[in-house]
Design a protein around this motif. Sequence first.
Motif, PDB file in Angstrom:
ATOM      1  N   ARG A  20       0.840  -1.207   0.000  1.00 58.15           N
ATOM      2  CA  ARG A  20       0.000   0.000   0.000  1.00 58.15           C
ATOM      3  C   ARG A  20       0.870   1.250   0.000  1.00 58.15           C
ATOM      4  N   TYR A  21       1.972   1.179   0.727  1.00 58.32           N
ATOM      5  CA  TYR A  21       2.888   2.318   0.800  1.00 58.32           C
ATOM      6  C   TYR A  21       3.416   2.675  -0.589  1.00 58.32           C
ATOM      7  N   ASN A  22       3.819   1.680  -1.367  1.00 60.08           N
ATOM      8  CA  ASN A  22       4.360   1.926  -2.698  1.00 60.08           C
ATOM      9  C   ASN A  22       3.279   2.320  -3.691  1.00 60.08           C
ATOM     10  N   LEU A  23       2.112   1.653  -3.618  1.00 62.59           N
ATOM     11  CA  LEU A  23       1.032   1.996  -4.545  1.00 62.59           C
ATOM     12  C   LEU A  23       0.522   3.418  -4.311  1.00 62.59           C
ATOM     13  N   SER A  24       0.756   3.965  -3.139  1.00 56.82           N
ATOM     14  CA  SER A  24       0.261   5.303  -2.803  1.00 56.82           C
ATOM     15  C   SER A  24       1.221   6.415  -3.202  1.00 56.82           C
ATOM     16  N   ILE A  25       2.310   6.057  -3.898  1.00 57.96           N
ATOM     17  CA  ILE A  25       3.224   7.099  -4.396  1.00 57.96           C
ATOM     18  C   ILE A  25       2.426   8.049  -5.280  1.00 57.96           C
ATOM     19  N   PRO A  26       2.422   9.342  -4.995  1.00 61.24           N
ATOM     20  CA  PRO A  26       1.565  10.274  -5.745  1.00 61.24           C
ATOM     21  C   PRO A  26       1.875  10.328  -7.239  1.00 61.24           C
ATOM     22  N   HIS A  27       3.151  10.291  -7.581  1.00 56.24           N
ATOM     23  CA  HIS A  27       3.513  10.376  -8.992  1.00 56.24           C
ATOM     24  C   HIS A  27       4.850   9.667  -9.219  1.00 56.24           C
ATOM     25  N   GLY A  28       4.967   8.987 -10.349  1.00 54.38           N
ATOM     26  CA  GLY A  28       6.187   8.236 -10.609  1.00 54.38           C
ATOM     27  C   GLY A  28       6.154   6.884  -9.931  1.00 54.38           C
ATOM     28  N   THR A  29       7.305   6.259  -9.847  1.00 49.98           N
ATOM     29  CA  THR A  29       7.371   4.897  -9.295  1.00 49.98           C
ATOM     30  C   THR A  29       8.252   4.786  -8.059  1.00 49.98           C
ATOM     31  N   LEU A  30       8.892   5.872  -7.666  1.00 49.35           N
ATOM     32  CA  LEU A  30       9.851   5.803  -6.563  1.00 49.35           C
ATOM     33  C   LEU A  30       9.279   6.365  -5.279  1.00 49.35           C
ATOM     34  N   THR A  31       9.537   5.654  -4.167  1.00 53.36           N
ATOM     35  CA  THR A  31       9.213   6.201  -2.846  1.00 53.36           C
ATOM     36  C   THR A  31      10.229   7.289  -2.517  1.00 53.36           C
ATOM     37  N   SER A  32       9.970   8.054  -1.493  1.00 53.73           N
ATOM     38  CA  SER A  32      10.906   9.108  -1.102  1.00 53.73           C
ATOM     39  C   SER A  32      12.256   8.520  -0.710  1.00 53.73           C
ATOM     40  N   GLU A  33      12.224   7.325  -0.053  1.00 55.75           N
ATOM     41  CA  GLU A  33      13.485   6.683   0.335  1.00 55.75           C
ATOM     42  C   GLU A  33      14.277   6.239  -0.894  1.00 55.75           C
ATOM     43  N   GLU A  34      13.580   5.686  -1.881  1.00 56.36           N
ATOM     44  CA  GLU A  34      14.259   5.240  -3.094  1.00 56.36           C
ATOM     45  C   GLU A  34      14.812   6.419  -3.885  1.00 56.36           C
ATOM     46  N   ARG A  35      14.035   7.501  -3.941  1.00 59.87           N
ATOM     47  CA  ARG A  35      14.511   8.674  -4.661  1.00 59.87           C
ATOM     48  C   ARG A  35      15.762   9.247  -3.995  1.00 59.87           C
ATOM     49  N   LYS A  36      15.753   9.254  -2.662  1.00 61.93           N
ATOM     50  CA  LYS A  36      16.945   9.736  -1.953  1.00 61.93           C
ATOM     51  C   LYS A  36      18.134   8.819  -2.214  1.00 61.93           C
ATOM     52  N   LEU A  37      17.859   7.509  -2.261  1.00 60.05           N
ATOM     53  CA  LEU A  37      18.929   6.558  -2.521  1.00 60.05           C
ATOM     54  C   LEU A  37      19.541   6.796  -3.899  1.00 60.05           C
ATOM     55  N   ILE A  38      18.698   7.055  -4.889  1.00 65.50           N
ATOM     56  CA  ILE A  38      19.210   7.347  -6.226  1.00 65.50           C
ATOM     57  C   ILE A  38      19.939   8.686  -6.237  1.00 65.50           C
ATOM     58  N   ASN A  39      19.349   9.681  -5.590  1.00 63.54           N
ATOM     59  CA  ASN A  39      20.003  10.989  -5.544  1.00 63.54           C
ATOM     60  C   ASN A  39      21.354  10.926  -4.849  1.00 63.54           C
ATOM     61  N   ASP A  40      21.468  10.008  -3.918  1.00 64.47           N
ATOM     62  CA  ASP A  40      22.718   9.888  -3.169  1.00 64.47           C
ATOM     63  C   ASP A  40      23.869   9.413  -4.040  1.00 64.47           C
TER      64      ASP A  40
END
Length: 583
Positions: free
Chosen positions: A434-454
């Motif tokens: 549910r946490y992942n399906l509730s991502i407002p836009h795109g496919t990445l959670t905030s944690e995943e986006r931070k991981l990629i940005n890192d």
Amino acid sequence: MTRITDDLKDRPTGVTPTRNTDARYLAQLVDLGIALSAEQGREELNQKILLAARQFTNADGGSLYLVNKDETELQFRILVNDTLDTFFVSGRENQKPFPSLPLYDGQGNPNHKNIATYVALSGKSINIDDAYIAQGFDFSGTRAFDAKTGYRSKSFLTVPLKNTRGTVIGVLQLINARDDVGNVIAFDPLIEPIITALASQAAVALENTRLLRAQRDLMESFVRVLGQAIDAKSPHTAHHCEKVPIIARMLAKAAVDEKQGTFSNFYLTDIEWHELDLAAWLHDCGKITTPDHVVEKATKLETIHNRIHEIRTRFEVLRRDAEIDMLKRKLAGEDSAICDADFKARVAELESQFAMVAQSNIGDEKLDADAIFALYEIGEQTWLCHFDRTVGLSWAENQRLSEDDRAQCSQPGVEKILDDRKDHLYGRLNRGERYNLSIPHGTLTSEERKLINDHVVVTQEMLAQLPYPKELQGIPAIAGNHHEKMDGSGYPNGLRGEDMGVLEKVMVIADIFEALTAVDRPYKRPKMLSECIAILAGMRDKGQIDNELFDLLLSSGVYLDYGRNYLQPDQCDEVDIAQFLSR
């Protein structure tokens, strides 16, 4: 007369015509040594060596050959002749005047017929008074050259260039020594030690140049291998590290070529071009530590695989439960039509719910609060499970389960259609459904986006550890600041435009432009060139990318040249750049 000597052995060392000439030669050798040790290109170095040797001997002409990498031939590098007004440099002449000289024949025997190859193979210098009467060497090529040009090749002094290990790396050949009034004479044996000393200095300088070039080639190759390895990690970002340097170089060249405006005085030295290339290839080196399943996350439920299939199976179970319930009701004597209608309504409801879950999983449409709430309601439905969910797990997966979880999961019971369980927490990542399906836009959670940005932080940390020479110390900034924005909204350091150099700003645009135009991203369809320019223009309007460089991208035609050469033909639509140019 032919004299063969082995370097300084058997030579009249220390003997010179006068004390004044001895001092002059020594001073010239010292000056030459300083000149040869200075940083310079290979062609310039070759010219200095031959010029100095001719000045010492007053030779009418001369040539320089270098042993190739495989040590199988002498490769022509430069030839000069005053009488014929000739100046040839390998790679620059319209027609190559002299082919390479093989050191061995077809059977592998040493080629001792040619004077230059003999010197290269033996390491001995040869002084010939007159080539036309000399014995032991084949001067047929020389005679043919003379017949063609009307020249008279007479005296030859051929000297090996030996490196510090005593290996011959080249041959210096001087022709037709001249006296003070220009008459051709033999090369004075007393000058040979000077030429030998010069050859030794030249060999060291050439070897140093070779070593520096080899180090540079090794570094370039290693950087490219690293970039290609990062590209190969994911088929969805393949060629990104390869194409960003292309765009960066094209845009930087446009800035160098600009004759007016902001970049009218902008230029790059050879080493600065080298620095830009290396930085561009290294800009995403930190991605080597980013998990593949995050980089390639094409849907919200994807980890190593797309978990929508698990969800679909649960809906299949609910549908089957509904069918079984309908059949049981009929067997119990309920009205068959009512049972069928209820079953049909339930199936329609499940199909609608799964369609919503499946569509939400794609992530190309923005979810509002109502849609997210609906997903949570759908997820609260339960289904009956009978098989132990704790078996078949890896040791690491079992470690994420508490004792209560194991007890609950090992017994028949109910599970939610969509759930956020404790074992979905994996390090910094939350794999809750549910946490992942509730991502407002795109496919990445905030944690995943931070991981990629890192990956930018990791890039900067990796590059900061390398011991760069002084002229390449800009690499960490050029490579590591490509996610910064001119308005300070970028990451990781929130730099502003005034904090960044031109090449850093070039990298920002190059990275964004390649990502926008790429056709291999799993989370977006390929964009038309006009769409990409419009998006960049929007970022320019927000102050996120450099305005002058964006204008240059359009006015110079870089965007179109790149599109025609590297994008799919159907992407390259017409772009009305006038509506985007700020000037």
